[in-house]
Design a protein around this motif. Structure first.
Motif, PDB file in Angstrom:
ATOM      1  N   GLU A 107      49.070 -26.562  21.477  1.00 17.28           N
ATOM      2  CA  GLU A 107      49.353 -26.936  20.095  1.00 17.28           C
ATOM      3  C   GLU A 107      50.222 -25.886  19.398  1.00 17.28           C
ATOM      4  N   ILE A 108      49.956 -24.612  19.671  1.00 19.71           N
ATOM      5  CA  ILE A 108      50.716 -23.511  19.060  1.00 19.71           C
ATOM      6  C   ILE A 108      52.171 -23.539  19.537  1.00 19.71           C
ATOM      7  N   LEU A 109      52.372 -23.730  20.849  1.00 15.74           N
ATOM      8  CA  LEU A 109      53.736 -23.738  21.388  1.00 15.74           C
ATOM      9  C   LEU A 109      54.518 -24.926  20.850  1.00 15.74           C
ATOM     10  N   HIS A 110      53.851 -26.049  20.653  1.00 14.11           N
ATOM     11  CA  HIS A 110      54.514 -27.205  20.056  1.00 14.11           C
ATOM     12  C   HIS A 110      54.927 -26.889  18.619  1.00 14.11           C
ATOM     13  N   ARG A 111      54.032 -26.276  17.867  1.00 16.92           N
ATOM     14  CA  ARG A 111      54.331 -25.927  16.464  1.00 16.92           C
ATOM     15  C   ARG A 111      55.509 -24.948  16.393  1.00 16.92           C
ATOM     16  N   ALA A 112      55.535 -23.999  17.349  1.00 12.54           N
ATOM     17  CA  ALA A 112      56.593 -22.984  17.345  1.00 12.54           C
ATOM     18  C   ALA A 112      57.902 -23.504  17.946  1.00 12.54           C
ATOM     19  N   GLY A 113      57.856 -24.668  18.589  1.00 11.98           N
ATOM     20  CA  GLY A 113      59.058 -25.214  19.223  1.00 11.98           C
ATOM     21  C   GLY A 113      59.523 -24.394  20.407  1.00 11.98           C
ATOM     22  N   LEU A 114      58.556 -23.869  21.180  1.00 16.44           N
ATOM     23  CA  LEU A 114      58.894 -23.006  22.318  1.00 16.44           C
ATOM     24  C   LEU A 114      58.451 -23.635  23.636  1.00 16.44           C
ATOM     25  N   SER A 115      59.280 -23.464  24.669  1.00 18.66           N
ATOM     26  CA  SER A 115      58.910 -23.917  26.006  1.00 18.66           C
ATOM     27  C   SER A 115      57.723 -23.095  26.507  1.00 18.66           C
ATOM     28  N   PRO A 116      56.752 -23.740  27.188  1.00 15.62           N
ATOM     29  CA  PRO A 116      55.624 -22.981  27.725  1.00 15.62           C
ATOM     30  C   PRO A 116      56.038 -21.977  28.806  1.00 15.62           C
ATOM     31  N   PHE A 117      57.241 -22.146  29.357  1.00 14.75           N
ATOM     32  CA  PHE A 117      57.670 -21.303  30.473  1.00 14.75           C
ATOM     33  C   PHE A 117      58.507 -20.097  30.067  1.00 14.75           C
ATOM     34  N   VAL A 118      58.778 -19.895  28.777  1.00 15.32           N
ATOM     35  CA  VAL A 118      59.540 -18.709  28.367  1.00 15.32           C
ATOM     36  C   VAL A 118      58.769 -17.465  28.800  1.00 15.32           C
ATOM     37  N   GLN A 119      59.488 -16.472  29.362  1.00 17.69           N
ATOM     38  CA  GLN A 119      58.846 -15.223  29.768  1.00 17.69           C
ATOM     39  C   GLN A 119      58.680 -14.334  28.534  1.00 17.69           C
ATOM     40  N   THR A 120      57.484 -13.777  28.381  1.00 19.76           N
ATOM     41  CA  THR A 120      57.189 -13.071  27.128  1.00 19.76           C
ATOM     42  C   THR A 120      58.098 -11.865  26.891  1.00 19.76           C
ATOM     43  N   GLN A 121      58.466 -11.149  27.947  1.00 19.29           N
ATOM     44  CA  GLN A 121      59.311  -9.972  27.730  1.00 19.29           C
ATOM     45  C   GLN A 121      60.776 -10.340  27.524  1.00 19.29           C
ATOM     46  N   LYS A 122      61.118 -11.635  27.711  1.00 16.83           N
ATOM     47  CA  LYS A 122      62.497 -12.074  27.446  1.00 16.83           C
ATOM     48  C   LYS A 122      62.621 -12.792  26.116  1.00 16.83           C
ATOM     49  N   MET A 123      61.511 -12.959  25.404  1.00 14.84           N
ATOM     50  CA  MET A 123      61.573 -13.658  24.117  1.00 14.84           C
ATOM     51  C   MET A 123      62.304 -12.811  23.090  1.00 14.84           C
ATOM     52  N   THR A 124      63.051 -13.476  22.194  1.00 14.62           N
ATOM     53  CA  THR A 124      63.724 -12.749  21.113  1.00 14.62           C
ATOM     54  C   THR A 124      62.687 -12.386  20.046  1.00 14.62           C
ATOM     55  N   ALA A 125      63.049 -11.451  19.180  1.00 13.04           N
ATOM     56  CA  ALA A 125      62.160 -11.065  18.077  1.00 13.04           C
ATOM     57  C   ALA A 125      61.913 -12.262  17.165  1.00 13.04           C
ATOM     58  N   GLU A 126      62.948 -13.086  16.992  1.00 10.39           N
ATOM     59  CA  GLU A 126      62.812 -14.288  16.148  1.00 10.39           C
ATOM     60  C   GLU A 126      61.791 -15.247  16.762  1.00 10.39           C
ATOM     61  N   GLN A 127      61.842 -15.441  18.085  1.00  8.27           N
ATOM     62  CA  GLN A 127      60.883 -16.333  18.761  1.00  8.27           C
ATOM     63  C   GLN A 127      59.458 -15.792  18.653  1.00  8.27           C
ATOM     64  N   ALA A 128      59.317 -14.477  18.827  1.00 12.78           N
ATOM     65  CA  ALA A 128      57.980 -13.870  18.739  1.00 12.78           C
ATOM     66  C   ALA A 128      57.420 -14.007  17.327  1.00 12.78           C
ATOM     67  N   GLY A 129      58.282 -13.834  16.321  1.00 14.14           N
ATOM     68  CA  GLY A 129      57.859 -13.984  14.932  1.00 14.14           C
ATOM     69  C   GLY A 129      57.439 -15.418  14.627  1.00 14.14           C
ATOM     70  N   ARG A 130      58.205 -16.377  15.167  1.00  7.37           N
ATOM     71  CA  ARG A 130      57.901 -17.797  14.995  1.00  7.37           C
ATOM     72  C   ARG A 130      56.559 -18.124  15.659  1.00  7.37           C
ATOM     73  N   LEU A 131      56.330 -17.526  16.819  1.00  3.50           N
ATOM     74  CA  LEU A 131      55.071 -17.773  17.538  1.00  3.50           C
ATOM     75  C   LEU A 131      53.874 -17.191  16.782  1.00  3.50           C
ATOM     76  N   HIS A 132      54.053 -16.006  16.213  1.00  6.22           N
ATOM     77  CA  HIS A 132      52.983 -15.380  15.413  1.00  6.22           C
ATOM     78  C   HIS A 132      52.607 -16.292  14.243  1.00  6.22           C
ATOM     79  N   ALA A 133      53.617 -16.785  13.510  1.00  3.03           N
ATOM     80  CA  ALA A 133      53.351 -17.659  12.360  1.00  3.03           C
ATOM     81  C   ALA A 133      52.676 -18.956  12.808  1.00  3.03           C
ATOM     82  N   ALA A 134      53.172 -19.558  13.898  1.00  2.00           N
ATOM     83  CA  ALA A 134      52.610 -20.822  14.390  1.00  2.00           C
ATOM     84  C   ALA A 134      51.164 -20.627  14.838  1.00  2.00           C
ATOM     85  N   THR A 135      50.876 -19.480  15.485  1.00  2.00           N
ATOM     86  CA  THR A 135      49.523 -19.204  15.961  1.00  2.00           C
ATOM     87  C   THR A 135      48.552 -19.130  14.790  1.00  2.00           C
ATOM     88  N   GLN A 136      48.930 -18.396  13.747  1.00  2.08           N
ATOM     89  CA  GLN A 136      48.040 -18.262  12.592  1.00  2.08           C
ATOM     90  C   GLN A 136      47.845 -19.606  11.884  1.00  2.08           C
TER      91      GLN A 136
END
Ligand SMILES: [Zn+2]
Length: 189
Positions: free
Chosen positions: A71-100
């Motif tokens: 549900e969080i990845l859908h909200r953030a609009g991110l593929s489940p297969f993105v590698q965490t150390q290759k994520m951009t700062a913008e993607q990580a920020g979007r994921l943090h907001a979506a998670t909360q």
């Protein structure tokens, strides 16, 4: 009386005494609702995994697991297969907001549904979910059919329209069976 309806017998119930007793069950993951963006990102990138695996790992994040990570990845609009150390700062920020957002919404919804009663019919499959447990059903945001990737014990659900730019991610068991007939893109479905 407590019963488990599933056939896999993976549910467990523990009775503990005091905060020391509870601490024995702490796997070390951070409290995502209390975590700042910096703390969240540090946990996310501590090991290089797919973002799906990292989010569901109780050693990194407390209380998310398989259903809410979908549900969080859908909200953030991110593929489940993105590698965490290759994520951009913008993607990580979007994921943090979506998670909360997603965790706060579900805590409120589940508390409302249980009321003052003990929660009944606890399940990870709920009709209000956008993608989890909704394989083949239309995404509530874009209408594309929800897809799945199956593993031995679990499955990941995602929307190709919202999360992978239309790409259908290989489901190993099915793509082996269908070989060249496996659709690569939403338009081929
Ligand atoms: Zn969608």
């Amino acid at each position: 009386m407590l019963t488990e309806a599933g056939a896999k017998r993976r549910a467990a119930l523990f009775v503990v005494q005091g905060s020391d007793g509870l601490a024995e069950h702490d796997r070390g993951g951070i409290d995502v609702l209390a975590a700042s963006e910096v703390e969240f990102e540090a946990a996310l990138r501590r090991e290089n995994h797919t973002v799906k695996r990292a989010l569901a790992d109780p050693r990194l994040f407390s209380g998310i697991g398989n259903a809410y990570s979908d549900e969080i990845l859908h909200r953030a609009g991110l593929s489940p297969f993105v590698q965490t150390q290759k994520m951009t700062a913008e993607q990580a920020g979007r994921l943090h907001a979506a998670t909360q957002q997603v965790m706060a919404e579900w805590i409120e919804r589940l508390r409302e549904q249980a009321g003052d009663d003990f929660p009944r019919e606890v399940t990870a499959f709920r009709p209000e979910m956008a993608v989890h447990g909704r394989f083949g059903k239309p995404c509530p945001v874009c209408g594309a059919p929800v897809q799945r990737i199956r593993y031995a014990n679990n499955e990941t659900n995602y929307c190709p329209g919202c999360q992978t730019g239309g790409q259908i991610l290989a489901d190993r068991s099915l793509s082996r069976l269908l070989k060249d007939d496996w659709p690569r893109h939403l338009e081929e479905l």
